[in-house]
Design a protein around this motif. Structure first.
Motif, mmCIF file in Angstrom:
data_model
loop_
_atom_site.group_PDB
_atom_site.id
_atom_site.type_symbol
_atom_site.label_atom_id
_atom_site.label_comp_id
_atom_site.label_asym_id
_atom_site.label_seq_id
_atom_site.Cartn_x
_atom_site.Cartn_y
_atom_site.Cartn_z
ATOM 1 N N ASP A 318 0.731 -1.370 0.054
ATOM 2 C CA ASP A 318 -0.198 0.159 -0.076
ATOM 3 C C ASP A 318 0.845 1.335 -0.158
ATOM 4 O O ASP A 318 0.447 2.298 -0.546
ATOM 5 N N GLU A 319 2.081 1.245 0.847
ATOM 6 C CA GLU A 319 2.865 2.445 0.814
ATOM 7 C C GLU A 319 3.490 2.473 -0.610
ATOM 8 O O GLU A 319 3.513 3.675 -1.052
ATOM 9 N N ALA A 320 3.769 1.547 -1.085
ATOM 10 C CA ALA A 320 4.368 1.725 -2.834
ATOM 11 C C ALA A 320 3.519 2.073 -3.708
ATOM 12 O O ALA A 320 3.798 3.087 -4.281
ATOM 13 N N MET A 350 11.808 1.513 -4.264
ATOM 14 C CA MET A 350 13.093 1.866 -3.562
ATOM 15 C C MET A 350 12.867 3.142 -2.629
ATOM 16 O O MET A 350 13.404 2.912 -1.391
ATOM 17 N N ASN A 351 11.749 3.919 -2.724
ATOM 18 C CA ASN A 351 11.516 4.913 -1.824
ATOM 19 C C ASN A 351 10.948 4.334 -0.513
ATOM 20 O O ASN A 351 11.003 5.078 0.409
ATOM 21 N N VAL A 352 10.166 3.321 -0.606
ATOM 22 C CA VAL A 352 9.548 3.035 0.341
ATOM 23 C C VAL A 352 10.272 1.913 1.384
ATOM 24 O O VAL A 352 9.963 1.467 2.353
ATOM 25 N N VAL A 353 11.248 1.159 0.527
ATOM 26 C CA VAL A 353 12.057 0.165 1.288
ATOM 27 C C VAL A 353 13.168 0.750 1.902
ATOM 28 O O VAL A 353 14.218 0.181 2.534
ATOM 29 N N SER A 354 13.710 1.768 1.241
ATOM 30 C CA SER A 354 15.121 2.443 1.739
ATOM 31 C C SER A 354 15.050 3.015 3.126
ATOM 32 O O SER A 354 14.319 3.664 3.485
ATOM 33 N N SER A 360 16.772 8.531 -1.208
ATOM 34 C CA SER A 360 18.190 8.292 -0.852
ATOM 35 C C SER A 360 18.973 7.085 -1.754
ATOM 36 O O SER A 360 20.141 7.368 -1.875
ATOM 37 N N VAL A 361 18.055 6.367 -2.429
ATOM 38 C CA VAL A 361 18.698 5.454 -3.349
ATOM 39 C C VAL A 361 17.868 5.736 -4.682
ATOM 40 O O VAL A 361 16.711 5.908 -4.575
ATOM 41 N N VAL A 362 18.692 5.953 -5.679
ATOM 42 C CA VAL A 362 18.033 6.413 -7.015
ATOM 43 C C VAL A 362 18.346 5.347 -8.161
ATOM 44 O O VAL A 362 19.504 5.168 -8.216
#
Length: 435
Positions: A318-320, A350-354, A360-362
């Motif tokens: 849901d966050e992703a 990446m935005n929700v698991v970093s 922070s990771v692109v």
């Protein structure tokens, strides 16, 4: 006044790409190719998209030989393919001479209509493929990719369509890959296009959200000329509306297609067997109305689940999904279709698991996108954000392919014993030919 509606049948390409991971084999197609040729379709979509990759990667088939065999059986109906503009059938831009050679060979081997699109609706990325299609005697169907965002409105689509008409398009396709186009919006959009562009207009949609059959009817009332459908064995769900259902709906009206429902039913029985042959690959044909909320294609949704499941982070789904609109806004609202759907989806994950938080990771592809390697985004990008991601790296503002040197002569010299078709296959999918 009567208006016969043309039908493009997608059972040989998009239908099995949407439902069974593009695994239909050439013999399964050839078994009813001559029957399909008798139906009276406007065209048969039979090549391009993911079929090329899947032939080589999973089926141990030569996609060029598939095209030649289909052409030998289908003598009266136009064969159509889907081409990703300067990306051809791969995921990055190719040199102009490679694009021209690929289009020339596609037409030489049997393609009549080349449907050409760009994920950003950057018409500069269609230029070379459109010119080549016309140069070698094909029908150049230029595509307007449909999505919804603050910058995507009727004016945007009409402007894009007029640019494509000025570039020499023979017809126009409105491509609604996520099934987001609503019936009454379709009526207004098709009317506006018909009033501003003097070209035949074709509508392509998917039933993923449940809207497409209703959307087709309103588009037909608004004056659309051709619609994409699929025989019912592989229809609805993530695919196109069912051919037989639409034909029956339009029969005995001013929009009658003239197609033979009994012949369609006979051919469809064959594809039911084909479907059973691939039941281990089948996607469930359910409507997913959540896509209207998240505005993402069904295939992208399944990728989210598989990516997060592999990381044992299914609880983050849901966050992703909620992160997708934020990433899309930051990147200037790109339509979500290959390759931009993969770019946005990967970055949202990446935005929700970093652990250090969003951006922070692109992904490397996001950096390339922000450097202009894919073309001009539809909406503006905040320059502070761009600098945060790519620093002072140069940004391409002209046509991206202007920066790609010619590659065909070098490829010919490298593979002197291979046919042009084999060389093109290697250029697009080099990793498949390492051995």
């Amino acid at each position: 006044m009567t208006k016969k509606i043309g039908i493009t049948e997608t059972i040989l390409r998009d239908a099995h790409q949407s439902f069974m991971a593009t695994r239909m084999t050439t013999p399964e197609m050839l078994a009813v190719a001559e029957e399909l040729d008798k139906v009276g379709y406007h065209s048969l979509e039979a090549w391009g998209g993911a079929t090329f990759d899947s032939c080589i990667r999973f089926l141990n088939e030569d996609p060029w030989e598939r095209l030649r065999q289909l052409r030998s059986k289908i003598k009266n109906t136009k064969l159509q393919m889907l081409l990703r503009g300067q990306n051809l059938l791969g995921y990055s831009h190719y040199a102009d001479d490679v694009v021209e050679k690929f289009v020339a060979k596609s037409i030489e081997n049997g393609i009549d209509i080349v449907r050409i699109f760009d994920a950003l609706n950057d018409v500069r990325n269609l230029e070379t493929a459109m010119k080549a299609t016309k140069k070698y005697g094909g029908h150049a169907q230029a595509t307007v990719v449909y999505t919804t965002s603050p910058v995507h409105n009727i004016e945007h689509y009409v402007k894009t369509a007029k640019q494509l008409e000025a570039m020499g398009a023979d017809s126009l396709c409105l491509k609604d890959m996520a099934g987001l186009l609503k019936p009454y919006e379709a009526y207004e959009l098709i009317k506006a296009l018909k009033e501003n562009v003097d070209l035949p207009i074709q509508l392509h949609s998917h039933c993923t959200t449940g809207l497409a059959p209703m959307t087709y009817l309103k588009a037909i009332e608004a004056g659309v000329d051709v619609v994409d459908t699929s025989l019912s064995a592989l229809a609805e769900g993530s695919g196109q509306p069912a051919t037989e259902s639409l034909v029956a709906t339009l029969n005995d009206t001013e929009f009658s297609t003239g197609l033979d429902v009994k012949l369609l039913a006979k051919i469809n029985r064959h594809f039911k067997t084909v479907r059973d042959n691939h039941k281990d690959k089948l996607v469930q044909p359910w409507v997913n109305a959540e896509i209207l909320q998240y505005q993402i294609p069904g295939g992208m949704l399944s990728n989210f689940f598989s990516q997060l499941k592999a990381m044992k982070l299914e609880h983050k789904i849901d966050e992703a999904l909620a992160e997708v609109p934020k990433v899309r806004k930051a990147l200037g609202y790109p339509p979500l279709v290959t390759p931009t759907s993969q770019i946005v989806g990967t970055q949202a994950t990446m935005n929700v698991v970093s652990p250090k938080g969003p951006w922070s990771v692109v992904a490397v592809e996001v950096k390339k996108y922000l450097q202009g390697e894919y073309g001009q985004p539809p909406g503006p990008i905040d320059e502070d954000f761009r600098r945060q991601i790519i620093g002072d790296m140069p940004v391409i503002t002209d046509r991206p392919a202007n920066h790609i040197p010619p590659a065909w002569n070098d490829a010919k010299a490298k593979y002197p014993t291979l046919s042009d078709e084999e060389i093109l296959s290697r250029l697009m999918f080099p990793e498949l030919f390492k051995n």
